[in-house]
Motif scaffolding. Structure first.
Motif, PDB file in Angstrom:
ATOM      1  N   THR A 197       0.826  -1.213   0.000  1.00 11.54           N
ATOM      2  CA  THR A 197       0.000   0.000   0.000  1.00 11.54           C
ATOM      3  C   THR A 197       0.855   1.256   0.000  1.00 11.54           C
ATOM      4  O   THR A 197       0.642   2.183  -0.796  1.00 11.54           O
ATOM      5  CB  THR A 197      -0.933  -0.013   1.225  1.00 11.54           C
ATOM      6  N   GLU A 198       1.845   1.296   0.892  1.00 11.71           N
ATOM      7  CA  GLU A 198       2.691   2.492   1.018  1.00 11.71           C
ATOM      8  C   GLU A 198       3.479   2.775  -0.256  1.00 11.71           C
ATOM      9  O   GLU A 198       3.650   3.933  -0.654  1.00 11.71           O
ATOM     10  CB  GLU A 198       3.636   2.325   2.212  1.00 11.71           C
ATOM     11  N   GLU A 199       3.969   1.735  -0.909  1.00 13.71           N
ATOM     12  CA  GLU A 199       4.732   1.934  -2.135  1.00 13.71           C
ATOM     13  C   GLU A 199       3.866   2.532  -3.252  1.00 13.71           C
ATOM     14  O   GLU A 199       4.290   3.444  -3.954  1.00 13.71           O
ATOM     15  CB  GLU A 199       5.353   0.612  -2.605  1.00 13.71           C
ATOM     16  N   TYR A 200       2.654   2.019  -3.418  1.00 14.30           N
ATOM     17  CA  TYR A 200       1.760   2.578  -4.430  1.00 14.30           C
ATOM     18  C   TYR A 200       1.423   4.038  -4.130  1.00 14.30           C
ATOM     19  O   TYR A 200       1.353   4.869  -5.041  1.00 14.30           O
ATOM     20  CB  TYR A 200       0.484   1.750  -4.552  1.00 14.30           C
ATOM     21  N   LEU A 201       1.227   4.371  -2.857  1.00 13.47           N
ATOM     22  CA  LEU A 201       0.924   5.753  -2.489  1.00 13.47           C
ATOM     23  C   LEU A 201       2.108   6.678  -2.762  1.00 13.47           C
ATOM     24  O   LEU A 201       1.944   7.885  -2.952  1.00 13.47           O
ATOM     25  CB  LEU A 201       0.527   5.840  -1.012  1.00 13.47           C
ATOM     26  N   ARG A 202       3.313   6.109  -2.804  1.00 17.05           N
ATOM     27  CA  ARG A 202       4.528   6.880  -3.107  1.00 17.05           C
ATOM     28  C   ARG A 202       4.801   6.947  -4.608  1.00 17.05           C
ATOM     29  O   ARG A 202       5.842   7.455  -5.028  1.00 17.05           O
ATOM     30  CB  ARG A 202       5.739   6.259  -2.399  1.00 17.05           C
ATOM     31  N   GLY A 203       3.900   6.412  -5.412  1.00 15.89           N
ATOM     32  CA  GLY A 203       4.081   6.440  -6.859  1.00 15.89           C
ATOM     33  C   GLY A 203       5.021   5.364  -7.367  1.00 15.89           C
ATOM     34  O   GLY A 203       5.538   5.453  -8.482  1.00 15.89           O
ATOM     35  N   ARG A 204       5.243   4.330  -6.572  1.00 12.29           N
ATOM     36  CA  ARG A 204       6.140   3.247  -6.951  1.00 12.29           C
ATOM     37  C   ARG A 204       5.336   1.971  -7.184  1.00 12.29           C
ATOM     38  O   ARG A 204       4.159   1.897  -6.845  1.00 12.29           O
ATOM     39  CB  ARG A 204       7.195   3.039  -5.852  1.00 12.29           C
ATOM     40  N   THR A 205       5.978   0.956  -7.776  1.00  9.70           N
ATOM     41  CA  THR A 205       5.300  -0.303  -8.079  1.00  9.70           C
ATOM     42  C   THR A 205       5.994  -1.434  -7.329  1.00  9.70           C
ATOM     43  O   THR A 205       7.061  -1.897  -7.741  1.00  9.70           O
ATOM     44  CB  THR A 205       5.326  -0.591  -9.593  1.00  9.70           C
ATOM     45  N   PRO A 206       5.430  -1.864  -6.220  1.00  8.21           N
ATOM     46  CA  PRO A 206       6.091  -2.872  -5.386  1.00  8.21           C
ATOM     47  C   PRO A 206       5.978  -4.277  -5.958  1.00  8.21           C
ATOM     48  O   PRO A 206       5.168  -4.542  -6.849  1.00  8.21           O
ATOM     49  CB  PRO A 206       5.317  -2.777  -4.065  1.00  8.21           C
ATOM     50  N   ASN A 207       6.793  -5.187  -5.425  1.00  7.20           N
ATOM     51  CA  ASN A 207       6.671  -6.602  -5.747  1.00  7.20           C
ATOM     52  C   ASN A 207       6.397  -7.345  -4.445  1.00  7.20           C
ATOM     53  O   ASN A 207       7.318  -7.679  -3.703  1.00  7.20           O
ATOM     54  CB  ASN A 207       7.948  -7.130  -6.407  1.00  7.20           C
ATOM     55  N   PRO A 208       5.119  -7.591  -4.136  1.00  7.78           N
ATOM     56  CA  PRO A 208       4.778  -8.191  -2.840  1.00  7.78           C
ATOM     57  C   PRO A 208       5.304  -9.611  -2.661  1.00  7.78           C
ATOM     58  O   PRO A 208       5.572 -10.029  -1.537  1.00  7.78           O
ATOM     59  CB  PRO A 208       3.249  -8.156  -2.818  1.00  7.78           C
ATOM     60  N   CYS A 209       5.487 -10.351  -3.764  1.00  7.82           N
ATOM     61  CA  CYS A 209       5.982 -11.727  -3.635  1.00  7.82           C
ATOM     62  C   CYS A 209       7.424 -11.749  -3.122  1.00  7.82           C
ATOM     63  O   CYS A 209       7.807 -12.622  -2.342  1.00  7.82           O
ATOM     64  CB  CYS A 209       5.885 -12.447  -4.971  1.00  7.82           C
ATOM     65  N   ILE A 210       8.231 -10.783  -3.556  1.00  4.73           N
ATOM     66  CA  ILE A 210       9.615 -10.704  -3.077  1.00  4.73           C
ATOM     67  C   ILE A 210       9.637 -10.395  -1.584  1.00  4.73           C
ATOM     68  O   ILE A 210      10.384 -11.008  -0.816  1.00  4.73           O
ATOM     69  CB  ILE A 210      10.399  -9.648  -3.876  1.00  4.73           C
ATOM     70  N   ALA A 211       8.793  -9.452  -1.158  1.00  4.43           N
ATOM     71  CA  ALA A 211       8.717  -9.108   0.264  1.00  4.43           C
ATOM     72  C   ALA A 211       8.213 -10.292   1.084  1.00  4.43           C
ATOM     73  O   ALA A 211       8.724 -10.574   2.175  1.00  4.43           O
ATOM     74  CB  ALA A 211       7.806  -7.902   0.465  1.00  4.43           C
ATOM     75  N   CYS A 212       7.222 -10.995   0.554  1.00  4.30           N
ATOM     76  CA  CYS A 212       6.674 -12.153   1.266  1.00  4.30           C
ATOM     77  C   CYS A 212       7.725 -13.253   1.402  1.00  4.30           C
ATOM     78  O   CYS A 212       7.870 -13.858   2.465  1.00  4.30           O
ATOM     79  CB  CYS A 212       5.441 -12.670   0.527  1.00  4.30           C
ATOM     80  N   ASN A 213       8.454 -13.503   0.332  1.00  5.95           N
ATOM     81  CA  ASN A 213       9.509 -14.518   0.402  1.00  5.95           C
ATOM     82  C   ASN A 213      10.532 -14.184   1.478  1.00  5.95           C
ATOM     83  O   ASN A 213      10.887 -15.023   2.311  1.00  5.95           O
ATOM     84  CB  ASN A 213      10.207 -14.642  -0.952  1.00  5.95           C
ATOM     85  N   ARG A 214      11.016 -12.949   1.467  1.00  6.80           N
ATOM     86  CA  ARG A 214      12.105 -12.555   2.363  1.00  6.80           C
ATOM     87  C   ARG A 214      11.680 -12.521   3.827  1.00  6.80           C
ATOM     88  O   ARG A 214      12.365 -13.058   4.700  1.00  6.80           O
ATOM     89  CB  ARG A 214      12.620 -11.167   1.930  1.00  6.80           C
ATOM     90  N   TYR A 215      10.543 -11.896   4.097  1.00  3.12           N
ATOM     91  CA  TYR A 215      10.189 -11.613   5.485  1.00  3.12           C
ATOM     92  C   TYR A 215       9.170 -12.572   6.099  1.00  3.12           C
ATOM     93  O   TYR A 215       9.091 -12.685   7.317  1.00  3.12           O
ATOM     94  CB  TYR A 215       9.667 -10.172   5.619  1.00  3.12           C
ATOM     95  N   VAL A 216       8.383 -13.233   5.275  1.00  2.00           N
ATOM     96  CA  VAL A 216       7.362 -14.119   5.824  1.00  2.00           C
ATOM     97  C   VAL A 216       7.715 -15.575   5.558  1.00  2.00           C
ATOM     98  O   VAL A 216       7.959 -16.355   6.475  1.00  2.00           O
ATOM     99  CB  VAL A 216       5.968 -13.784   5.253  1.00  2.00           C
ATOM    100  N   LYS A 217       7.806 -15.961   4.274  1.00  2.00           N
ATOM    101  CA  LYS A 217       8.048 -17.364   3.960  1.00  2.00           C
ATOM    102  C   LYS A 217       9.417 -17.830   4.439  1.00  2.00           C
ATOM    103  O   LYS A 217       9.621 -19.018   4.671  1.00  2.00           O
ATOM    104  CB  LYS A 217       7.898 -17.597   2.453  1.00  2.00           C
ATOM    105  N   TRP A 218      10.367 -16.913   4.545  1.00  2.00           N
ATOM    106  CA  TRP A 218      11.669 -17.317   5.076  1.00  2.00           C
ATOM    107  C   TRP A 218      11.900 -16.816   6.497  1.00  2.00           C
ATOM    108  O   TRP A 218      11.955 -17.611   7.414  1.00  2.00           O
ATOM    109  CB  TRP A 218      12.800 -16.882   4.133  1.00  2.00           C
ATOM    110  N   GLU A 219      11.992 -15.526   6.708  1.00  2.00           N
ATOM    111  CA  GLU A 219      12.382 -15.035   8.032  1.00  2.00           C
ATOM    112  C   GLU A 219      11.459 -15.549   9.137  1.00  2.00           C
ATOM    113  O   GLU A 219      11.910 -16.118  10.127  1.00  2.00           O
ATOM    114  CB  GLU A 219      12.404 -13.509   8.035  1.00  2.00           C
ATOM    115  N   ALA A 220      10.147 -15.352   8.973  1.00  2.00           N
ATOM    116  CA  ALA A 220       9.214 -15.750  10.023  1.00  2.00           C
ATOM    117  C   ALA A 220       9.087 -17.271  10.115  1.00  2.00           C
ATOM    118  O   ALA A 220       9.126 -17.841  11.208  1.00  2.00           O
ATOM    119  CB  ALA A 220       7.852 -15.109   9.770  1.00  2.00           C
TER     120      ALA A 220
END
Length: 356
Positions: free
Chosen positions: A88-111
């Motif tokens: 959400t925050e990235e889109y509001l900043r005019g950027r195009t995020p990749n949620p799968c990369i974030a999910c892999n790094r912080y949820v599917k792996w870290e957590a």
């Protein structure tokens, strides 16, 4: 016997991953990560996704068929913080995020890794079409899948060395067709289950409505403008657009028009020609090096600037403490802030970062 927790999405890939690891002699525990927020049951059943209720039911049936322990773990808090809020925050900043990369790094792996280690696991495993390799220099890297048509390495560039050394990816040695055949042979109920395509938390594809709901506000309209400031018309709000976009602009300019830039502070969406949309280079930050500890000199690499990008050759060099500049050997369209640029050294990921 080493213990491995397999992240089971209810799909055929992670199901066969669990089977392969059991055959290899690991003590396998199946886990589905519950990441959905408190939607109505009917919505979850209808839309499924990789971690909805139907995924849990499918994964549980597979675990029973394989005779392995199975659990559902709640990761809603981590998913909200690291994926939904970031998206959400990235889109509001005019950027195009990749949620799968974030999910892999912080949820599917870290957590998941942290939770798995706490129950005595030695490794975690997934059904990604990628391979983990230890290189002669002692570092771990992600290696391209044996089946290039299904390669998923791009979305994994951000994993750490500690995460990689505790990760198994058995599916990366096979093609999708081989995985489905294995699933049929061992009688898995998900052998022909279709792949999930959309972002799991926006199954209807309506990003803008989701962002407005999550942000708790309605986004204002603004102007389409040219690079020199000439107003071309009005747009629906910046969250409806991404750099490089051509379709759905609603502009009749007499030439193919592309989004060149999004300016959240003025709510302007800059429009230009195909030639204007080409870039000779890009810069990335939040750099994660994988096959090397750091970049000490310019290096020729193969670069992907989005998941479905065919890739291009370029030269990378450090231009700041946490910044790498990549100069392409041929200009590229739609270099999109917020997306990842991933650098390959042969079959291995050298590193990557977030496009500025």
């Amino acid at each position: 016997m080493s213990r491995v927790v397999v992240g089971m999405s209810g799909g055929v890939d992670s199901s066969v991953a669990a089977c392969l690891l059991k055959e290899q002699g690991y003590e396998v525990i199946g886990v589905t990560m519950q990441i959905w927020q408190e939607e109505a049951r009917e919505f979850q059943e209808e839309n499924g996704g990789c971690c909805g209720l139907s995924a849990v039911e499918d994964a549980r049936r597979v675990a029973a068929r394989l005779d392995i322990p199975y659990y559902v773990m709640n990761f809603r808090k981590e998913f909200q913080e690291h994926v939904i809020d970031y998206f959400t925050e990235e889109y509001l900043r005019g950027r195009t995020p990749n949620p799968c990369i974030a999910c892999n790094r912080y949820v599917k792996w870290e957590a998941l890794l942290s939770r798995s280690l706490s129950i005595g696991a030695d490794y975690i495993a997934t059904g990604h079409y990628a391979r983990v390799a230890r290189l002669p220099n002692g570092r771990y890297s992600i290696r391209r899948s044996a089946a290039s048509a299904k390669d998923q390495t791009y979305a994994l560039y951000n994993l750490t060395q500690d995460q990689l050394r505790r990760t198994l990816m058995p599916v990366g040695e096979y093609s999708k067709e081989e995985i489905r055949r294995m699933a049929e042979q061992i009688g898995l109920p998900v052998a022909q289950k279709p792949d999930s395509q959309d972002i799991c938390f926006i199954p209807d594809g309506d990003y803008a409505s989701f962002i407005e709901r999550n942000a708790g506000k309605e986004l204002q309209k603004g102007n389409f403008v040219t690079s020199d400031g000439r107003i071309l018309g009005q747009h629906k709000g910046i969250i409806h657009y991404t750099v490089g976009q051509r379709k759905g602009l609603g502009l009749a300019l007499g030439y193919p028009a592309f989004v060149l830039e999004i300016r959240p502070e003025t709510r302007e969406v800059v429009i230009g020609t195909h030639e204007e949309s080409l870039a000779d280079s890009l810069r990335v930050t939040d750099v994660n090096f994988m096959s090397v500890e750091d970049l000490t000199e310019p290096r020729r690499v193969f670069v992907k600037i989005r998941y479905n990008h065919k890739g291009v050759w370029g030269t990378i060099e450090k231009t700041g403490e946490d910044e790498v500049t990549c100069t392409f050997e041929e200009p590229q369209r739609a270099v999109t802030p917020g997306q990842a640029a991933v650098f390959y050294d042969g079959e291995y990921i050298l590193g990557g970062g977030t496009i500025l």
